[in-house]
Motif scaffolding. Structure first.
Motif, PDB file in Angstrom:
ATOM      1  N   LEU A  43     -22.768  -7.726 -67.745  1.00 57.27           N
ATOM      2  CA  LEU A  43     -24.228  -7.415 -68.518  1.00 57.27           C
ATOM      3  C   LEU A  43     -25.006  -5.798 -68.624  1.00 57.27           C
ATOM      4  CD1 LEU A  43     -26.431  -9.259 -68.839  1.00 57.27           C
ATOM      5  CD2 LEU A  43     -27.425  -9.004 -66.138  1.00 57.27           C
ATOM      6  N   SER A  44     -24.502  -5.287 -68.226  1.00 56.35           N
ATOM      7  CA  SER A  44     -24.687  -3.618 -68.877  1.00 56.35           C
ATOM      8  C   SER A  44     -24.273  -3.120 -69.597  1.00 56.35           C
ATOM      9  CB  SER A  44     -24.768  -2.943 -67.631  1.00 56.35           C
ATOM     10  OG  SER A  44     -22.961  -2.609 -67.210  1.00 56.35           O
ATOM     11  N   GLN A  45     -23.113  -3.495 -69.844  1.00 59.04           N
ATOM     12  CA  GLN A  45     -22.246  -3.309 -70.972  1.00 59.04           C
ATOM     13  C   GLN A  45     -22.627  -4.034 -72.480  1.00 59.04           C
ATOM     14  OE1 GLN A  45     -19.939  -0.692 -70.833  1.00 59.04           O
ATOM     15  NE2 GLN A  45     -19.445  -0.729 -73.865  1.00 59.04           N
ATOM     16  N   PHE A  46     -23.130  -5.286 -72.160  1.00 58.48           N
ATOM     17  CA  PHE A  46     -23.300  -6.414 -73.219  1.00 58.48           C
ATOM     18  C   PHE A  46     -24.895  -5.961 -73.402  1.00 58.48           C
ATOM     19  CE2 PHE A  46     -25.567 -10.070 -74.710  1.00 58.48           C
ATOM     20  CZ  PHE A  46     -25.015 -10.535 -75.529  1.00 58.48           C
ATOM     21  N   SER A  47     -25.979  -5.570 -72.514  1.00 49.50           N
ATOM     22  CA  SER A  47     -26.927  -4.786 -73.410  1.00 49.50           C
ATOM     23  C   SER A  47     -26.275  -3.720 -74.023  1.00 49.50           C
ATOM     24  CB  SER A  47     -27.944  -4.751 -71.764  1.00 49.50           C
ATOM     25  OG  SER A  47     -28.012  -5.751 -71.428  1.00 49.50           O
ATOM     26  N   LYS A  48     -26.247  -2.851 -73.429  1.00 55.06           N
ATOM     27  CA  LYS A  48     -25.509  -1.754 -74.573  1.00 55.06           C
ATOM     28  C   LYS A  48     -25.129  -1.980 -75.707  1.00 55.06           C
ATOM     29  CE  LYS A  48     -25.006   1.362 -70.211  1.00 55.06           C
ATOM     30  NZ  LYS A  48     -23.546   2.086 -70.304  1.00 55.06           N
ATOM     31  N   GLU A  49     -24.250  -2.869 -76.663  1.00 56.59           N
ATOM     32  CA  GLU A  49     -23.844  -3.012 -77.822  1.00 56.59           C
ATOM     33  C   GLU A  49     -24.482  -3.976 -78.058  1.00 56.59           C
ATOM     34  OE1 GLU A  49     -19.757  -3.626 -77.136  1.00 56.59           O
ATOM     35  OE2 GLU A  49     -19.569  -2.317 -75.122  1.00 56.59           O
ATOM     36  N   TYR A  50     -25.305  -4.839 -77.548  1.00 59.77           N
ATOM     37  CA  TYR A  50     -25.262  -6.117 -78.870  1.00 59.77           C
ATOM     38  C   TYR A  50     -26.882  -6.235 -78.724  1.00 59.77           C
ATOM     39  CZ  TYR A  50     -20.809  -7.841 -78.656  1.00 59.77           C
ATOM     40  OH  TYR A  50     -19.570  -7.942 -78.921  1.00 59.77           O
ATOM     41  N   THR A  51     -27.612  -6.595 -79.999  1.00 59.53           N
ATOM     42  CA  THR A  51     -29.264  -6.664 -80.292  1.00 59.53           C
ATOM     43  C   THR A  51     -29.209  -8.593 -79.986  1.00 59.53           C
ATOM     44  OG1 THR A  51     -28.925  -4.304 -80.943  1.00 59.53           O
ATOM     45  CG2 THR A  51     -30.573  -5.801 -81.136  1.00 59.53           C
ATOM     46  N   TYR A  52     -30.315  -8.766 -79.443  1.00 59.03           N
ATOM     47  CA  TYR A  52     -30.920 -10.171 -79.901  1.00 59.03           C
ATOM     48  C   TYR A  52     -30.655 -10.217 -81.135  1.00 59.03           C
ATOM     49  CZ  TYR A  52     -33.852 -14.170 -78.924  1.00 59.03           C
ATOM     50  OH  TYR A  52     -34.116 -15.243 -79.294  1.00 59.03           O
ATOM     51  N   VAL A  53     -30.933 -11.451 -81.941  1.00 54.41           N
ATOM     52  CA  VAL A  53     -31.442 -12.010 -83.302  1.00 54.41           C
ATOM     53  C   VAL A  53     -31.691 -13.070 -83.216  1.00 54.41           C
ATOM     54  CG1 VAL A  53     -29.409 -10.650 -84.262  1.00 54.41           C
ATOM     55  CG2 VAL A  53     -29.067 -12.510 -83.911  1.00 54.41           C
ATOM     56  N   GLY A  54     -31.570 -14.608 -82.099  1.00 55.71           N
ATOM     57  CA  GLY A  54     -32.769 -15.814 -82.585  1.00 55.71           C
ATOM     58  C   GLY A  54     -32.125 -16.689 -81.225  1.00 55.71           C
ATOM     59  N   ARG A  55     -32.305 -17.758 -81.495  1.00 53.76           N
ATOM     60  CA  ARG A  55     -31.720 -18.159 -80.421  1.00 53.76           C
ATOM     61  C   ARG A  55     -31.094 -20.188 -81.906  1.00 53.76           C
ATOM     62  NH1 ARG A  55     -31.852 -20.000 -76.017  1.00 53.76           N
ATOM     63  NH2 ARG A  55     -32.177 -21.938 -75.076  1.00 53.76           N
ATOM     64  N   ASP A  56     -30.553 -20.276 -80.717  1.00 57.85           N
ATOM     65  CA  ASP A  56     -30.248 -21.999 -81.546  1.00 57.85           C
ATOM     66  C   ASP A  56     -31.029 -23.735 -81.619  1.00 57.85           C
ATOM     67  OD1 ASP A  56     -27.961 -23.189 -82.967  1.00 57.85           O
ATOM     68  OD2 ASP A  56     -26.914 -23.669 -81.024  1.00 57.85           O
TER      69      ASP A  56
END
Length: 56
Positions: A43-56
């Motif tokens: 989760l910590s690595q994911f939070s550093k590398e990815y940015t939220y864009v939307g929901r399905d």
């Protein structure tokens, strides 16, 4: 910091879009566009590398 949820979409710094499949035990499982195999990331690595864009 936003916690990822199932069926949300995120983008990587390189422009790649992913869809979250599950979030359990401080691990995010997601699938990349054009790939069949899921990826598991902390989760910590994911939070550093990815940015939220939307929901399905």
């Amino acid at each position: 910091m936003r916690n990822p949820q199932v069926n949300e979409f995120y983008t990587h710094k390189n422009g790649e879009t992913i869809k979250v499949l599950s979030v359990r035990f401080n691990r995010v499982t997601f699938i990349r566009d054009g790939f069949n195999s899921p990826v598991i990331m902390s989760l910590s690595q994911f939070s550093k590398e990815y940015t939220y864009v939307g929901r399905d």
